[in-house]
Design a protein around this motif. Sequence first.
Motif, PDB file in Angstrom:
ATOM      1  N   VAL A 110       5.892  -1.142  -6.308  1.00  0.00           N
ATOM      2  CA  VAL A 110       5.103  -2.259  -6.802  1.00  0.00           C
ATOM      3  C   VAL A 110       3.669  -2.099  -6.301  1.00  0.00           C
ATOM      4  O   VAL A 110       3.453  -1.854  -5.113  1.00  0.00           O
ATOM      5  CB  VAL A 110       5.672  -3.607  -6.307  1.00  0.00           C
ATOM      6  N   VAL A 111       2.715  -2.230  -7.211  1.00  0.00           N
ATOM      7  CA  VAL A 111       1.302  -2.231  -6.859  1.00  0.00           C
ATOM      8  C   VAL A 111       0.734  -3.545  -7.368  1.00  0.00           C
ATOM      9  O   VAL A 111       0.823  -3.841  -8.559  1.00  0.00           O
ATOM     10  CB  VAL A 111       0.550  -1.045  -7.506  1.00  0.00           C
ATOM     11  N   GLY A 112       0.179  -4.366  -6.455  1.00  0.00           N
ATOM     12  CA  GLY A 112      -0.354  -5.662  -6.868  1.00  0.00           C
ATOM     13  C   GLY A 112      -1.384  -6.198  -5.900  1.00  0.00           C
ATOM     14  O   GLY A 112      -1.616  -5.624  -4.834  1.00  0.00           O
ATOM     15  N   PHE A 113      -1.973  -7.313  -6.288  1.00  0.00           N
ATOM     16  CA  PHE A 113      -2.988  -7.966  -5.468  1.00  0.00           C
ATOM     17  C   PHE A 113      -2.325  -8.988  -4.553  1.00  0.00           C
ATOM     18  O   PHE A 113      -1.588  -9.849  -5.031  1.00  0.00           O
ATOM     19  CB  PHE A 113      -4.014  -8.682  -6.347  1.00  0.00           C
ATOM     20  N   PRO A 114      -2.579  -8.925  -3.241  1.00  0.00           N
ATOM     21  CA  PRO A 114      -2.027  -9.942  -2.347  1.00  0.00           C
ATOM     22  C   PRO A 114      -2.664 -11.294  -2.643  1.00  0.00           C
ATOM     23  O   PRO A 114      -3.864 -11.381  -2.924  1.00  0.00           O
ATOM     24  CB  PRO A 114      -2.393  -9.442  -0.951  1.00  0.00           C
ATOM     25  N   ALA A 115      -1.838 -12.341  -2.619  1.00  0.00           N
ATOM     26  CA  ALA A 115      -2.325 -13.688  -2.926  1.00  0.00           C
ATOM     27  C   ALA A 115      -1.806 -14.669  -1.893  1.00  0.00           C
ATOM     28  O   ALA A 115      -0.617 -14.681  -1.583  1.00  0.00           O
ATOM     29  CB  ALA A 115      -1.859 -14.111  -4.319  1.00  0.00           C
ATOM     30  N   GLY A 116      -2.690 -15.474  -1.371  1.00  0.00           N
ATOM     31  CA  GLY A 116      -2.304 -16.521  -0.434  1.00  0.00           C
ATOM     32  C   GLY A 116      -1.900 -15.981   0.924  1.00  0.00           C
ATOM     33  O   GLY A 116      -1.978 -14.786   1.193  1.00  0.00           O
ATOM     34  N   THR A 117      -1.513 -16.894   1.769  1.00  0.00           N
ATOM     35  CA  THR A 117      -1.038 -16.544   3.098  1.00  0.00           C
ATOM     36  C   THR A 117       0.271 -17.268   3.338  1.00  0.00           C
ATOM     37  O   THR A 117       0.587 -18.235   2.670  1.00  0.00           O
ATOM     38  CB  THR A 117      -2.055 -16.956   4.186  1.00  0.00           C
ATOM     39  N   GLY A 118       1.021 -16.803   4.290  1.00  0.00           N
ATOM     40  CA  GLY A 118       2.289 -17.427   4.609  1.00  0.00           C
ATOM     41  C   GLY A 118       3.302 -16.386   5.011  1.00  0.00           C
ATOM     42  O   GLY A 118       2.979 -15.194   5.126  1.00  0.00           O
ATOM     43  N   ALA A 122       3.017 -12.297  -1.243  1.00  0.00           N
ATOM     44  CA  ALA A 122       2.977 -12.587  -2.674  1.00  0.00           C
ATOM     45  C   ALA A 122       2.020 -11.589  -3.328  1.00  0.00           C
ATOM     46  O   ALA A 122       0.885 -11.434  -2.877  1.00  0.00           O
ATOM     47  CB  ALA A 122       2.508 -14.016  -2.926  1.00  0.00           C
ATOM     48  N   LEU A 123       2.493 -10.909  -4.360  1.00  0.00           N
ATOM     49  CA  LEU A 123       1.673  -9.959  -5.099  1.00  0.00           C
ATOM     50  C   LEU A 123       1.529 -10.458  -6.533  1.00  0.00           C
ATOM     51  O   LEU A 123       2.522 -10.798  -7.177  1.00  0.00           O
ATOM     52  CB  LEU A 123       2.303  -8.565  -5.087  1.00  0.00           C
TER      53      LEU A 123
END
Length: 166
Positions: A110-118, A122-123
């Motif tokens: 999986v290649v994605g943009f990290p989103a949020g914190t916790g 989340a990608l």
Amino acid sequence: VNLNCYIDATLRVRGALAVAIVDTPLLLVPSRLFVEVQEEPPADPFQIPRRSVADSIHSASDNEWVHRIQVQGVVTYRNERLLFVQDDSGGARVAASEDSNVWIGDQVQVVGFPAGTGPVLALTEALVRPTGAFSAPVPQSLAPGEPLAARHAGRLAGHGDQRHLP
């Protein structure tokens, strides 16, 4: 305007910085003439270095420029474009950019943009590619009344001695 050619590239951008328009600073760029590609992106997005889910959680919460990251693991949940992928270090919630032909138990990159914190990585806008291997996910055992901890976040969980999915 197709901006996909700029994903994972190193850019030099000139424009006007607006700080009072929205809650966060905004760079206003008048045209593409003010965008210079200093380093081309890789031809294959899966060429970027692979990280563990746990390492990706920490780097995603660091105060750095948002770049795509790559993780590899087994699909433990699938619902249309939403997946959960788990490796030995943790689980990640993946919002795929398009429908993928993967199923629970498939090994994927999986290649994605990290989103949020916790506690859960989340990608978003993720590209998902099956690796061809299959591995039946084994759920973590949760005892009744056991408090949920960060170590359970994003991971397949169950009760008792479950060894396969129903």
